[in-house]
Motif scaffolding. Structure first.
Motif, PDB file in Angstrom:
ATOM      1  N   LEU A  50       0.835  -1.199   0.000  1.00  0.00           N
ATOM      2  CA  LEU A  50       0.000   0.000   0.000  1.00  0.00           C
ATOM      3  C   LEU A  50       0.875   1.257   0.000  1.00  0.00           C
ATOM      4  O   LEU A  50       0.608   2.211  -0.734  1.00  0.00           O
ATOM      5  CB  LEU A  50      -0.933  -0.003   1.208  1.00  0.00           C
ATOM      6  CG  LEU A  50      -1.897   1.177   1.306  1.00  0.00           C
ATOM      7  CD1 LEU A  50      -2.889   1.164   0.149  1.00  0.00           C
ATOM      8  CD2 LEU A  50      -2.634   1.136   2.636  1.00  0.00           C
ATOM      9  N   TYR A  51       1.928   1.264   0.805  1.00  0.00           N
ATOM     10  CA  TYR A  51       2.841   2.400   0.866  1.00  0.00           C
ATOM     11  C   TYR A  51       3.491   2.630  -0.502  1.00  0.00           C
ATOM     12  O   TYR A  51       3.617   3.769  -0.957  1.00  0.00           O
ATOM     13  CB  TYR A  51       3.906   2.152   1.940  1.00  0.00           C
ATOM     14  CG  TYR A  51       4.738   3.362   2.267  1.00  0.00           C
ATOM     15  CD1 TYR A  51       4.297   4.296   3.197  1.00  0.00           C
ATOM     16  CD2 TYR A  51       5.971   3.571   1.665  1.00  0.00           C
ATOM     17  CE1 TYR A  51       5.068   5.416   3.512  1.00  0.00           C
ATOM     18  CE2 TYR A  51       6.754   4.678   1.972  1.00  0.00           C
ATOM     19  CZ  TYR A  51       6.291   5.595   2.893  1.00  0.00           C
ATOM     20  OH  TYR A  51       7.055   6.702   3.191  1.00  0.00           O
ATOM     21  N   ALA A  52       3.887   1.548  -1.162  1.00  0.00           N
ATOM     22  CA  ALA A  52       4.504   1.670  -2.489  1.00  0.00           C
ATOM     23  C   ALA A  52       3.544   2.315  -3.476  1.00  0.00           C
ATOM     24  O   ALA A  52       3.936   3.199  -4.244  1.00  0.00           O
ATOM     25  CB  ALA A  52       4.941   0.295  -2.985  1.00  0.00           C
ATOM     26  N   ALA A  53       2.282   1.888  -3.443  1.00  0.00           N
ATOM     27  CA  ALA A  53       1.295   2.411  -4.393  1.00  0.00           C
ATOM     28  C   ALA A  53       0.919   3.854  -4.101  1.00  0.00           C
ATOM     29  O   ALA A  53       0.780   4.664  -5.019  1.00  0.00           O
ATOM     30  CB  ALA A  53       0.044   1.539  -4.371  1.00  0.00           C
ATOM     31  N   GLN A  54       0.767   4.210  -2.822  1.00  0.00           N
ATOM     32  CA  GLN A  54       0.227   5.520  -2.502  1.00  0.00           C
ATOM     33  C   GLN A  54       1.274   6.558  -2.105  1.00  0.00           C
ATOM     34  O   GLN A  54       1.071   7.738  -2.342  1.00  0.00           O
ATOM     35  CB  GLN A  54      -0.815   5.379  -1.390  1.00  0.00           C
ATOM     36  CG  GLN A  54      -2.030   4.608  -1.878  1.00  0.00           C
ATOM     37  CD  GLN A  54      -3.226   4.788  -0.972  1.00  0.00           C
ATOM     38  OE1 GLN A  54      -3.230   5.629  -0.084  1.00  0.00           O
ATOM     39  NE2 GLN A  54      -4.241   3.997  -1.187  1.00  0.00           N
ATOM     40  N   ALA A  55       2.369   6.150  -1.481  1.00  0.00           N
ATOM     41  CA  ALA A  55       3.377   7.120  -1.031  1.00  0.00           C
ATOM     42  C   ALA A  55       4.595   7.164  -1.954  1.00  0.00           C
ATOM     43  O   ALA A  55       5.071   8.236  -2.298  1.00  0.00           O
ATOM     44  CB  ALA A  55       3.804   6.810   0.405  1.00  0.00           C
ATOM     45  N   LEU A  56       5.104   6.009  -2.351  1.00  0.00           N
ATOM     46  CA  LEU A  56       6.268   5.986  -3.236  1.00  0.00           C
ATOM     47  C   LEU A  56       5.873   6.225  -4.692  1.00  0.00           C
ATOM     48  O   LEU A  56       6.573   6.926  -5.413  1.00  0.00           O
ATOM     49  CB  LEU A  56       7.004   4.641  -3.127  1.00  0.00           C
ATOM     50  CG  LEU A  56       7.689   4.349  -1.810  1.00  0.00           C
ATOM     51  CD1 LEU A  56       8.192   2.914  -1.778  1.00  0.00           C
ATOM     52  CD2 LEU A  56       8.821   5.322  -1.551  1.00  0.00           C
ATOM     53  N   ARG A  57       4.806   5.586  -5.090  1.00  0.00           N
ATOM     54  CA  ARG A  57       4.312   5.622  -6.459  1.00  0.00           C
ATOM     55  C   ARG A  57       5.384   5.125  -7.421  1.00  0.00           C
ATOM     56  O   ARG A  57       6.192   4.301  -7.068  1.00  0.00           O
ATOM     57  CB  ARG A  57       3.752   6.993  -6.795  1.00  0.00           C
ATOM     58  CG  ARG A  57       2.577   7.352  -5.874  1.00  0.00           C
ATOM     59  CD  ARG A  57       1.794   8.518  -6.339  1.00  0.00           C
ATOM     60  NE  ARG A  57       0.724   8.817  -5.396  1.00  0.00           N
ATOM     61  CZ  ARG A  57      -0.124   9.791  -5.571  1.00  0.00           C
ATOM     62  NH1 ARG A  57      -0.038  10.580  -6.635  1.00  0.00           N
ATOM     63  NH2 ARG A  57      -1.078   9.994  -4.677  1.00  0.00           N
TER      64      ARG A  57
END
Length: 165
Positions: A50-57
């Motif tokens: 989730l962090y990769a998709a929403q924060a790191l992109r």
């Protein structure tokens, strides 16, 4: 410079551009690894997917010279070696940019300041390993940043972002 989305100091869907940013990655072999980001609007902890998709992109729409790199340092190495005299938190006249933490500066027997070795993205400097964003995500999620959004949207259905931090 590191653009991150879903940061408390961000506005709307605009990224915050950090000169460096520190997060904790808790690797799990049985389930999704977790990210602890004290500056995130996402849940605390947050699944890495989730962090990769929403924060790191993705780096897909970022010019190649600005593609993100991450230095992964094992916790024991970080705790044994990290030192900061907080000089990076002061203005040229010696005043604080922001109030310092209430605890004393962290130092080791060998160093009072080695922050630059920890934030350097030169693989020959410092501790741990330097990854490109895609290599990091492939190593810890099995997906690259370009495919993390699709796998994370499945995760998003079971994880509700909140402002817990």
């Amino acid at each position: 410079m590191v653009p991150l989305w879903k940061q408390k100091s961000g506005q709307g869907d605009q990224p915050v551009i950090w000169d460096y940013h520190v997060i904790l990655l808790q690797v799990s072999l049985q389930s999704d690894s977790l990210i602890y980001d004290l500056d995130s609007e996402l849940s605390f902890p947050c699944s890495l997917k989730l962090y990769a998709a929403q924060a790191l992109r993705s780096d897909h729409n970022i010019r190649p010279e600005y593609h993100r790199k991450l230095r992964v340092i094992p916790a024991d190495s970080f705790l044994l070696n990290f030192a900061s005299d907080r000089s990076h938190m002061k203005t040229p006249d010696g005043s604080w940019r922001m109030p310092p933490p209430p605890y004393p500066p962290i130092h080791t027997t060998d160093s009072h300041m080695n922050l630059d070795d920890f934030i350097s993205m030169d693989p020959d400097v410092g501790w741990g390993m330097v990854f490109s964003l895609d290599h990091f995500l492939k190593s810890y999620t099995g997906n690259s940043s370009s495919s993390s959004a699709s796998s994370s949207s499945r995760c998003q259905a079971t994880t509700t972002p909140s402002s817990l931090t």
